[in-house]
Structures are given as structure tokens and as C-alpha cells.
Design a protein around this motif. Structure first.
Motif, PDB file in Angstrom:
ATOM      1  N   LEU A 147       3.440   2.318  -9.928  1.00  8.17           N
ATOM      2  CA  LEU A 147       2.150   1.839  -9.442  1.00  8.17           C
ATOM      3  C   LEU A 147       2.307   1.253  -8.045  1.00  8.17           C
ATOM      4  O   LEU A 147       1.475   1.501  -7.163  1.00  8.17           O
ATOM      5  N   ALA A 148       3.374   0.493  -7.813  1.00  6.82           N
ATOM      6  CA  ALA A 148       3.622  -0.054  -6.473  1.00  6.82           C
ATOM      7  C   ALA A 148       3.808   1.065  -5.456  1.00  6.82           C
ATOM      8  O   ALA A 148       3.252   1.015  -4.351  1.00  6.82           O
ATOM      9  N   ILE A 149       4.551   2.090  -5.816  1.00  8.55           N
ATOM     10  CA  ILE A 149       4.785   3.215  -4.902  1.00  8.55           C
ATOM     11  C   ILE A 149       3.475   3.956  -4.633  1.00  8.55           C
ATOM     12  O   ILE A 149       3.144   4.264  -3.480  1.00  8.55           O
ATOM     13  N   ALA A 150       2.715   4.236  -5.687  1.00  8.63           N
ATOM     14  CA  ALA A 150       1.484   5.019  -5.546  1.00  8.63           C
ATOM     15  C   ALA A 150       0.375   4.265  -4.808  1.00  8.63           C
ATOM     16  O   ALA A 150      -0.400   4.863  -4.058  1.00  8.63           O
ATOM     17  N   SER A 151       0.301   2.943  -4.989  1.00  8.22           N
ATOM     18  CA  SER A 151      -0.812   2.186  -4.417  1.00  8.22           C
ATOM     19  C   SER A 151      -0.518   1.618  -3.031  1.00  8.22           C
ATOM     20  O   SER A 151      -1.441   1.238  -2.314  1.00  8.22           O
ATOM     21  N   ARG A 152       0.749   1.565  -2.644  1.00  8.75           N
ATOM     22  CA  ARG A 152       1.103   0.955  -1.356  1.00  8.75           C
ATOM     23  C   ARG A 152       0.630   1.822  -0.190  1.00  8.75           C
ATOM     24  O   ARG A 152       0.794   3.035  -0.199  1.00  8.75           O
ATOM     25  N   LEU A 172       9.481  -3.229   1.970  1.00 12.62           N
ATOM     26  CA  LEU A 172       8.066  -2.874   1.977  1.00 12.62           C
ATOM     27  C   LEU A 172       7.485  -2.912   0.570  1.00 12.62           C
ATOM     28  O   LEU A 172       6.367  -3.406   0.360  1.00 12.62           O
ATOM     29  N   LEU A 173       8.230  -2.403  -0.413  1.00 10.84           N
ATOM     30  CA  LEU A 173       7.743  -2.409  -1.795  1.00 10.84           C
ATOM     31  C   LEU A 173       7.735  -3.818  -2.389  1.00 10.84           C
ATOM     32  O   LEU A 173       6.812  -4.182  -3.122  1.00 10.84           O
ATOM     33  N   ALA A 174       8.753  -4.609  -2.075  1.00 11.98           N
ATOM     34  CA  ALA A 174       8.776  -5.994  -2.551  1.00 11.98           C
ATOM     35  C   ALA A 174       7.580  -6.760  -1.979  1.00 11.98           C
ATOM     36  O   ALA A 174       6.946  -7.563  -2.687  1.00 11.98           O
ATOM     37  N   ALA A 175       7.277  -6.514  -0.721  1.00 13.84           N
ATOM     38  CA  ALA A 175       6.121  -7.173  -0.102  1.00 13.84           C
ATOM     39  C   ALA A 175       4.842  -6.789  -0.837  1.00 13.84           C
ATOM     40  O   ALA A 175       4.034  -7.660  -1.193  1.00 13.84           O
ATOM     41  N   TRP A 176       4.665  -5.508  -1.074  1.00 10.85           N
ATOM     42  CA  TRP A 176       3.442  -5.045  -1.726  1.00 10.85           C
ATOM     43  C   TRP A 176       3.301  -5.634  -3.124  1.00 10.85           C
ATOM     44  O   TRP A 176       2.220  -6.047  -3.542  1.00 10.85           O
ATOM     45  N   ALA A 177       4.423  -5.707  -3.845  1.00 12.55           N
ATOM     46  CA  ALA A 177       4.389  -6.279  -5.187  1.00 12.55           C
ATOM     47  C   ALA A 177       3.964  -7.745  -5.153  1.00 12.55           C
ATOM     48  O   ALA A 177       3.423  -8.254  -6.140  1.00 12.55           O
ATOM     49  N   ASP A 178       4.183  -8.412  -4.024  1.00 13.97           N
ATOM     50  CA  ASP A 178       3.785  -9.822  -3.853  1.00 13.97           C
ATOM     51  C   ASP A 178       2.445  -9.968  -3.127  1.00 13.97           C
ATOM     52  O   ASP A 178       2.087 -11.075  -2.711  1.00 13.97           O
ATOM     53  N   GLY A 179       1.724  -8.853  -2.914  1.00 19.46           N
ATOM     54  CA  GLY A 179       0.424  -8.921  -2.258  1.00 19.46           C
ATOM     55  C   GLY A 179       0.494  -9.035  -0.747  1.00 19.46           C
ATOM     56  O   GLY A 179      -0.485  -9.383  -0.100  1.00 19.46           O
ATOM     57  N   ILE A 180       1.655  -8.730  -0.172  1.00 20.76           N
ATOM     58  CA  ILE A 180       1.853  -8.799   1.269  1.00 20.76           C
ATOM     59  C   ILE A 180       1.747  -7.393   1.855  1.00 20.76           C
ATOM     60  O   ILE A 180       2.373  -6.452   1.348  1.00 20.76           O
ATOM     61  N   ALA A 181       0.985  -7.250   2.912  1.00 21.71           N
ATOM     62  CA  ALA A 181       0.839  -5.969   3.596  1.00 21.71           C
ATOM     63  C   ALA A 181       1.998  -5.782   4.561  1.00 21.71           C
ATOM     64  O   ALA A 181       2.613  -6.754   5.005  1.00 21.71           O
ATOM     65  N   SER A 182       2.274  -4.525   4.893  1.00 24.60           N
ATOM     66  CA  SER A 182       3.398  -4.249   5.788  1.00 24.60           C
ATOM     67  C   SER A 182       3.238  -2.901   6.456  1.00 24.60           C
ATOM     68  O   SER A 182       2.435  -2.071   6.031  1.00 24.60           O
ATOM     69  N   CYS A 183       4.048  -2.711   7.497  1.00 26.76           N
ATOM     70  CA  CYS A 183       4.027  -1.447   8.218  1.00 26.76           C
ATOM     71  C   CYS A 183       5.358  -1.251   8.937  1.00 26.76           C
ATOM     72  O   CYS A 183       5.834  -2.159   9.621  1.00 26.76           O
ATOM     73  N   ARG A 185      -6.518  -5.768  -1.272  1.00 20.98           N
ATOM     74  CA  ARG A 185      -6.580  -4.564  -2.098  1.00 20.98           C
ATOM     75  C   ARG A 185      -5.915  -4.906  -3.429  1.00 20.98           C
ATOM     76  O   ARG A 185      -4.857  -5.519  -3.448  1.00 20.98           O
ATOM     77  N   ASP A 186      -6.533  -4.501  -4.512  1.00 20.88           N
ATOM     78  CA  ASP A 186      -5.984  -4.769  -5.834  1.00 20.88           C
ATOM     79  C   ASP A 186      -5.295  -3.512  -6.346  1.00 20.88           C
ATOM     80  O   ASP A 186      -5.969  -2.578  -6.782  1.00 20.88           O
ATOM     81  N   PRO A 187      -3.965  -3.467  -6.307  1.00 23.78           N
ATOM     82  CA  PRO A 187      -3.272  -2.260  -6.754  1.00 23.78           C
ATOM     83  C   PRO A 187      -3.509  -1.943  -8.226  1.00 23.78           C
ATOM     84  O   PRO A 187      -3.425  -0.785  -8.630  1.00 23.78           O
ATOM     85  N   GLU A 188      -3.838  -2.944  -9.021  1.00 18.95           N
ATOM     86  CA  GLU A 188      -4.035  -2.707 -10.451  1.00 18.95           C
ATOM     87  C   GLU A 188      -5.481  -2.329 -10.790  1.00 18.95           C
ATOM     88  O   GLU A 188      -5.825  -2.179 -11.960  1.00 18.95           O
ATOM     89  N   SER A 189      -6.314  -2.116  -9.752  1.00 19.34           N
ATOM     90  CA  SER A 189      -7.688  -1.684  -9.996  1.00 19.34           C
ATOM     91  C   SER A 189      -7.739  -0.226 -10.442  1.00 19.34           C
ATOM     92  O   SER A 189      -8.739   0.211 -11.003  1.00 19.34           O
ATOM     93  N   LEU A 190      -6.669   0.517 -10.166  1.00 21.15           N
ATOM     94  CA  LEU A 190      -6.548   1.911 -10.595  1.00 21.15           C
ATOM     95  C   LEU A 190      -5.174   2.096 -11.220  1.00 21.15           C
ATOM     96  O   LEU A 190      -4.249   1.324 -10.951  1.00 21.15           O
ATOM     97  N   ASP A 191      -5.024   3.151 -11.987  1.00 20.60           N
ATOM     98  CA  ASP A 191      -3.691   3.461 -12.494  1.00 20.60           C
ATOM     99  C   ASP A 191      -2.931   4.263 -11.439  1.00 20.60           C
ATOM    100  O   ASP A 191      -3.506   4.717 -10.444  1.00 20.60           O
ATOM    101  N   ALA A 192      -1.647   4.436 -11.651  1.00 23.77           N
ATOM    102  CA  ALA A 192      -0.803   5.108 -10.666  1.00 23.77           C
ATOM    103  C   ALA A 192      -1.269   6.535 -10.394  1.00 23.77           C
ATOM    104  O   ALA A 192      -1.261   6.994  -9.247  1.00 23.77           O
ATOM    105  N   ALA A 193      -1.692   7.244 -11.432  1.00 29.08           N
ATOM    106  CA  ALA A 193      -2.150   8.626 -11.250  1.00 29.08           C
ATOM    107  C   ALA A 193      -3.398   8.678 -10.355  1.00 29.08           C
ATOM    108  O   ALA A 193      -3.522   9.583  -9.518  1.00 29.08           O
TER     109      ALA A 193
END
Length: 171
Positions: A5-10, A98-109, A144-152
Motif C-alpha cells: 500500500l505504501a509503494i502503490a499510494s506514494r 522515501l517510503l519511511a517518510a510516506w508511512a509517517d505521512g511525510i511527503a518527499s521528492c 493525502r490519506d493512503p488508506e482511503s483506497l486499497d493498494a490495487a
């Protein structure tokens, strides 16, 4: 958060709220990079955190989109040294951060280095150290709420080529 989910939503985010990230968050992101795998456990990276505003401004002139770095709450330059796939290893460390940041609600680039000489100077790189990438992090301007959708569902929305265009199966 589930890893896929983190990979798909980031998504790369370039607009951050002003202000630095909390020290505990910074430590967690840097530790995510430290924990990344590398060839023969060489750990060919050095994570450089420019804290002085003039150094951040100088570094911003070395990347393709300076505003990403200038507005970030945390900037990390990754230097590599040694032989072998050190750039690949830097990419592994960057992706972990980048993924650790996203999992904590932090944006990155990730920010492409377009002037290596300036990046070397801004990051105080040693003779054997090569600037690989500059990462910018911040509290996202637009939540953005990554859990608002499923990974698919996130995967289906991604602006990416379909798998059948990028996978070649050999028999």
C-alpha cells in the motif's frame, strides 16, 4: 501501513508546509536509509543534511527544480564512494527513506543533480565522494490519506505503463 500500500499510494510531492521536521522524524528517515541493503554490506553512502540556510540555497542551485529543496523541511544529499554498484545502493537507501517518510505521512521528492560541481561544494564532498541524489522532505501542503483506497486501486490510478508493456517473459 502495509508495504505494498505504501509503494502503490506514494507519489512524489513538491509542495510542503513551512518549517523543519521534528528531530525524531529526521532520525527515523536517516535510519531507514542506514538500514538499506548494499552489495557485500559495503554501505557506500554518506547522508549529508545541510542545516544552514545558505548551504540549502547553494545546494538548490545544483538540482533540476530548486524550489523542491528551498521549501523542504529536511534536505538530504546522498554521497557515495567505492567500487561496484554504488549508485544502485544509493537508490536503495533513497527509496527506503522515501517510503519511511510516506508511512509517517511525510511527503518527499528525489531531486536530480544537474550541476555536480555545485553539489559537491554544497555537500562538502570529499575527493572520493560522488553526489548521487538530493532528497527533499516536508509535511505535505495537501494531505493525502493512503488508506482511503486499497493498494490495487492506487495501482490502477498510477500514471505508469501497464505491466505487459514493461515485462518481458522469456521461456
Amino acid at each position: 501501513m502495509d508495504t505494498f500500500l505504501a509503494i502503490a499510494s506514494r507519489r512524489d510531492e513538491r509542495r510542503y508546509l513551512p518549517g523543519p521536521l521534528p528531530a525524531a522524524t529526521v532520525t527515523r528517515l536517516l535510519d531507514a536509509g542506514r538500514l538499506s541493503g548494499s552489495l557485500r554490506n559495503a554501505q557506500p553512502w554518506l547522508f549529508v543534511v545541510p542545516e544552514a540556510r545558505d548551504r540549502v540555497e547553494h545546494l538548490s542551485t545544483a538540482v533540476s527544480v530548486p524550489a523542491n529543496v528551498l521549501s523542504a523541511g529536511l534536505v538530504v544529499g546522498i554521497l557515495v564512494s567505492g567500487a561496484g554498484p554504488v549508485l544502485f545502493d544509493a537508490g536503495r537507501a533513497a527509496q527506503s527513506m522515501l517510503l519511511a517518510a510516506w508511512a509517517d505521512g511525510i511527503a518527499s521528492c528525489p531531486n536530480q543533480i544537474v550541476d555536480e560541481a555545485v553539489a559537491r561544494e554544497a555537500l562538502d564532498a570529499g575527493a572520493s565522494e560522488v553526489p548521487a541524489i538530493v532528497l527533499s522532505f516536508g509535511v505535505p501542503e495537501r494531505a493525502r490519506d493512503p488508506e482511503s483506497l486499497d493498494a490495487a486501486s492506487w495501482s490502477a490510478r498510477a500514471n505508469r505503463k501497464p505491466l505487459d508493456e514493461i515485462v518481458r517473459r522469456l521461456r
